[in-house]
Structures are given as structure tokens and as C-alpha cells.
Design an enzyme around this catalytic site. Structure first.
Site, PDB file in Angstrom:
ATOM      1  N   HIS A   7      -4.479   0.931   7.346  1.00 46.91           N
ATOM      2  CA  HIS A   7      -3.094   1.696   7.305  1.00 46.91           C
ATOM      3  C   HIS A   7      -3.281   2.836   6.410  1.00 46.91           C
ATOM      4  O   HIS A   7      -2.594   3.788   6.802  1.00 46.91           O
ATOM      5  CB  HIS A   7      -2.226   0.805   7.317  1.00 46.91           C
ATOM      6  CG  HIS A   7      -0.952   1.101   7.300  1.00 46.91           C
ATOM      7  ND1 HIS A   7       0.111   0.697   8.477  1.00 46.91           N
ATOM      8  CD2 HIS A   7      -0.129   2.072   6.546  1.00 46.91           C
ATOM      9  CE1 HIS A   7       1.137   1.305   8.068  1.00 46.91           C
ATOM     10  NE2 HIS A   7       1.317   2.190   7.063  1.00 46.91           N
ATOM     11  N   GLU A   8      -3.669   2.510   5.459  1.00 47.30           N
ATOM     12  CA  GLU A   8      -3.623   3.615   4.323  1.00 47.30           C
ATOM     13  C   GLU A   8      -4.734   4.477   4.564  1.00 47.30           C
ATOM     14  O   GLU A   8      -4.258   5.858   4.361  1.00 47.30           O
ATOM     15  CB  GLU A   8      -3.768   3.021   3.053  1.00 47.30           C
ATOM     16  CG  GLU A   8      -2.687   1.942   2.409  1.00 47.30           C
ATOM     17  CD  GLU A   8      -1.538   2.344   2.380  1.00 47.30           C
ATOM     18  OE1 GLU A   8      -0.943   3.507   2.382  1.00 47.30           O
ATOM     19  OE2 GLU A   8      -0.728   1.575   3.278  1.00 47.30           O
ATOM     20  N   HIS A  29      -3.258   6.928   6.906  1.00 45.25           N
ATOM     21  CA  HIS A  29      -2.112   8.177   6.314  1.00 45.25           C
ATOM     22  C   HIS A  29      -2.739   9.046   5.836  1.00 45.25           C
ATOM     23  O   HIS A  29      -2.329  10.328   6.146  1.00 45.25           O
ATOM     24  CB  HIS A  29      -1.453   7.337   5.150  1.00 45.25           C
ATOM     25  CG  HIS A  29      -0.186   6.466   5.842  1.00 45.25           C
ATOM     26  ND1 HIS A  29       0.877   7.129   6.226  1.00 45.25           N
ATOM     27  CD2 HIS A  29       0.046   5.170   5.512  1.00 45.25           C
ATOM     28  CE1 HIS A  29       1.841   6.410   6.381  1.00 45.25           C
ATOM     29  NE2 HIS A  29       1.553   5.202   5.962  1.00 45.25           N
ATOM     30  N   GLY A  37       0.760  -1.144   0.094  1.00 42.68           N
ATOM     31  CA  GLY A  37       0.248  -0.047   0.027  1.00 42.68           C
ATOM     32  C   GLY A  37       0.918   1.212  -0.252  1.00 42.68           C
ATOM     33  O   GLY A  37       2.053   1.157   0.394  1.00 42.68           O
ATOM     34  N   GLN A  95       2.613  10.179   1.620  1.00 43.90           N
ATOM     35  CA  GLN A  95       3.959   9.428   1.819  1.00 43.90           C
ATOM     36  C   GLN A  95       4.810   9.820   0.407  1.00 43.90           C
ATOM     37  O   GLN A  95       6.133   9.695   0.609  1.00 43.90           O
ATOM     38  CB  GLN A  95       3.718   7.955   1.851  1.00 43.90           C
ATOM     39  CG  GLN A  95       3.189   7.421   3.150  1.00 43.90           C
ATOM     40  CD  GLN A  95       2.750   5.876   2.948  1.00 43.90           C
ATOM     41  OE1 GLN A  95       2.008   5.409   2.527  1.00 43.90           O
ATOM     42  NE2 GLN A  95       3.971   5.278   3.721  1.00 43.90           N
ATOM     43  N   CYS A 145       5.819   0.356   8.236  1.00 50.46           N
ATOM     44  CA  CYS A 145       5.234   1.422   7.309  1.00 50.46           C
ATOM     45  C   CYS A 145       6.552   1.850   6.368  1.00 50.46           C
ATOM     46  O   CYS A 145       7.944   2.002   6.896  1.00 50.46           O
ATOM     47  CB  CYS A 145       4.867   2.760   8.277  1.00 50.46           C
ATOM     48  SG  CYS A 145       4.447   4.296   7.191  1.00 50.46           S
ATOM     49  N   LEU A 146       6.333   2.084   5.149  1.00 51.55           N
ATOM     50  CA  LEU A 146       7.408   2.534   4.164  1.00 51.55           C
ATOM     51  C   LEU A 146       7.966   3.952   4.609  1.00 51.55           C
ATOM     52  O   LEU A 146       9.040   4.143   4.231  1.00 51.55           O
ATOM     53  CB  LEU A 146       6.786   2.558   2.855  1.00 51.55           C
ATOM     54  CG  LEU A 146       6.335   1.296   2.097  1.00 51.55           C
ATOM     55  CD1 LEU A 146       5.673   1.429   0.887  1.00 51.55           C
ATOM     56  CD2 LEU A 146       7.530   0.122   2.146  1.00 51.55           C
TER      57      LEU A 146
HETATM   58  O1  K1U Z   1       1.531   2.499   3.770  1.00 50.97           O
HETATM   59  C1  K1U Z   1       2.378   1.986   3.985  1.00 50.97           C
HETATM   60  O2  K1U Z   1       3.533   2.201   4.518  1.00 50.97           O
HETATM   61  C2  K1U Z   1       2.621   0.613   3.203  1.00 50.97           C
HETATM   62  C3  K1U Z   1       2.747  -0.453   4.186  1.00 50.97           C
HETATM   63  C4  K1U Z   1       1.267  -0.883   4.352  1.00 50.97           C
HETATM   64  C5  K1U Z   1       0.904  -2.028   5.535  1.00 50.97           C
HETATM   65  C6  K1U Z   1      -0.019  -2.818   5.277  1.00 50.97           C
HETATM   66  C7  K1U Z   1      -0.289  -3.854   5.962  1.00 50.97           C
HETATM   67  C8  K1U Z   1       0.408  -4.112   7.164  1.00 50.97           C
HETATM   68  C9  K1U Z   1       1.138  -2.798   7.478  1.00 50.97           C
HETATM   69  C10 K1U Z   1       1.556  -1.844   6.590  1.00 50.97           C
HETATM   70  C11 K1U Z   1       3.364  -1.683   3.676  1.00 50.97           C
HETATM   71  O3  K1U Z   1       3.360  -2.278   2.594  1.00 50.97           O
HETATM   72  S1  K1U Z   1       4.766  -2.164   4.607  1.00 50.97           S
HETATM   73  C12 K1U Z   1       4.949  -3.801   3.696  1.00 50.97           C
HETATM   74  C13 K1U Z   1       4.340  -4.779   4.523  1.00 50.97           C
HETATM   75  O4  K1U Z   1       4.075  -4.591   5.650  1.00 50.97           O
HETATM   76  C14 K1U Z   1       3.917  -6.168   3.940  1.00 50.97           C
HETATM   77  C15 K1U Z   1       4.421  -6.470   2.679  1.00 50.97           C
HETATM   78  C16 K1U Z   1       4.046  -7.886   2.242  1.00 50.97           C
HETATM   79  C17 K1U Z   1       3.438  -8.610   2.716  1.00 50.97           C
HETATM   80  C18 K1U Z   1       2.873  -8.090   3.931  1.00 50.97           C
HETATM   81  C19 K1U Z   1       3.088  -6.953   4.639  1.00 50.97           C
HETATM   82 ZN    ZN Z   2       2.488   3.607   6.302  1.00 50.57          ZN
END
Ligand code: K1U
Ligand code: ZN
Length: 185
Positions: free
Chosen positions: A130-131, A134, A46, A51, A88-89
Site C-alpha cells: 500500500h505504501e 503511494h 503506514g 500523503q 487509507c488515511l
Molecule cells: O497509507 C495509509 O493510508 C495508511 C494505511 C495503510 C494500510 C495498511 C494496511 C492495509 C490498509 C491500509 C493505514 O494505516 S489505514 C489503518 C489501517 O488500515 C489499520 C490499522 C490498524 C490495523 C490494521 C489496519
Molecule cells: Zn493510503
């Protein structure tokens, strides 16, 4: 391909509310395309507009190979509770367990201007929440207990100098595409 810079914790834009999108223009379509490219490059599922330094109320998600854009999304119903680890990215290398509704019903406008409501569970439900957070200046660390938040921020204090001016530049050099950080000497 356009991989955008990602703003990290400390950039004020991550704490601001976004502005609803009133017209889906070519600029919005291009932004969504670049956000997908950035999200895939960062290996996320996401990414929300703040971001990448933008204040429009829109995010992109792709869980289980189902990419879609959510414009002006709202959670209209929730069910249950579930705790799982989040990252979180915009706060690289910091993780924490967050309790959220297990299922959500989300209303949003798609890129073609049509309105949708979807029911989501498991990882998609978590990603959507989560999105949407944000888009209202909220971050997963805000849900942690005082002690866990303190420890997350202590970890971030050690990481943050890697991101001058609160900007995370993704490496787009194809020569380094298959490198893993653990392989660095
Ligand atoms: O918004 C962001 O920072 C992106 C974040 C969103 C997120 C989704 C679900 C749980 C936590 C965070 C990420 O994509 S972080 C990468 C990640 O958590 C992930 C990647 C692949 C599979 C499962 C989780
Ligand atoms: Zn995030």
C-alpha cells in the site's frame, strides 16, 4: 511533537510519482520523525511522503510494534494472492477489498543508509505494498472493480467536503484525545 496535515483524495500530489532519495540528510530524518508522529496520531500503520505533501520516495510503517522507515523501496519478488479490506488515511471512511500478493520481498534503504531486503506476509506485506503504491501515485481504490470503485467514490463524495483544499487536519487538542466520533451528538 509535529503532527502534519494529511492530503486527501483530490490533491494532485497523491497521483504523482516520487523522486528517489539520493542523500539522507537531517531534513529527511526530521521528515521521517514527523511522519511517524502523524501516523501514530492518525492511528495508521503506514504513511507515505506524498500523503503529507512531500515528493521524496520514502514511507514509514509500524506493524506489530516494529517501526521502520523505507527509503526508495522496491518489491523484488512476490508469492500468492490474498484479498483483504483496506482503508487509507488519505481517503477517510472509505474501505474496499483489495487482492494483492500474499508475500513480498522488499528491498529498501534504511534511515542509516544501509540497504535491506525483508520478506513480509499478512498485514506487513499489505501495508508495504500500500505504501509503495503511494510512492508511485497509486491508491487502493484503483484495484476495485468498476462497481465497487463507483460506490467507494460515491461514499467519498459525501465525505470530501470535510476536507477543504484536500487537507485533513488532525486534532491535536489533548482535551479531545479520548473522544470517539460516535460520542458526538
Ligand atoms: O497509507 C495509509 O493510508 C495508511 C494505511 C495503510 C494500510 C495498511 C494496511 C492495509 C490498509 C491500509 C493505514 O494505516 S489505514 C489503518 C489501517 O488500515 C489499520 C490499522 C490498524 C490495523 C490494521 C489496519
Ligand atoms: Zn493510503
Amino acid at each position: 511533537m509535529s503532527v502534519l496535515d494529511i492530503r486527501v483524495l483530490g490533491d494532485p500530489i497523491l497521483r504523482e510519482d516520487t523522486k528517489p532519495v539520493t542523500l539522507i540528510t537531517d531534513e529527511i530524518r526530521t521528515l521521517a520523525k514527523h511522519m511517524f508522529e502523524t501516523m501514530y496520531h492518525a492511528k495508521g500503520i503506514g504513511l507515505a511522503a506524498p500523503q503529507v505533501g512531500r515528493s521524496e520516495r520514502l514511507a514509514v510503517v509500524d506493524v506489530d510494534d516494529n517501526p521502520f522507515v523505507i527509503i526508495n523501496p522496491e518489491v523484488v519478488a512476490t508469492e500468492g494472492k490474498e484479498k483483504a479490506e483496506e482503508g487509507c488515511l488519505s481517503i477517510p471512511d472509505v474501505y474496499g477489498d483489495v487482492e494483492r500478493p500474499a508475500k513480498v520481498r522488499v528491498r529498501f534503504t534504511a534511515l542509516d543508509g544501509k540497504q535491506f531486503e525483508i520478506e513480509a506476509a499478512e498485514l506487513l506485506a499489505r501495508c508495504l505494498q500500500h505504501e509503495i503504491d503511494h510512492l508511485h501515485g497509486k491508491l487502493f481504490i484503483d484495484y476495485l472493480s468498476v462497481l465497487k470503485k463507483r460506490s467507494a467514490l460515491a461514499k467519498w463524495a459525501k465525505e470530501k467536503d470535510k476536507y477543504p483544499a484536500f487537507v485533513r487536519k488532525l486534532d491535536t487538542d489533548p482535551a479531545r484525545a479520548h473522544e470517539h466520533p460516535d460520542e458526538e451528538l
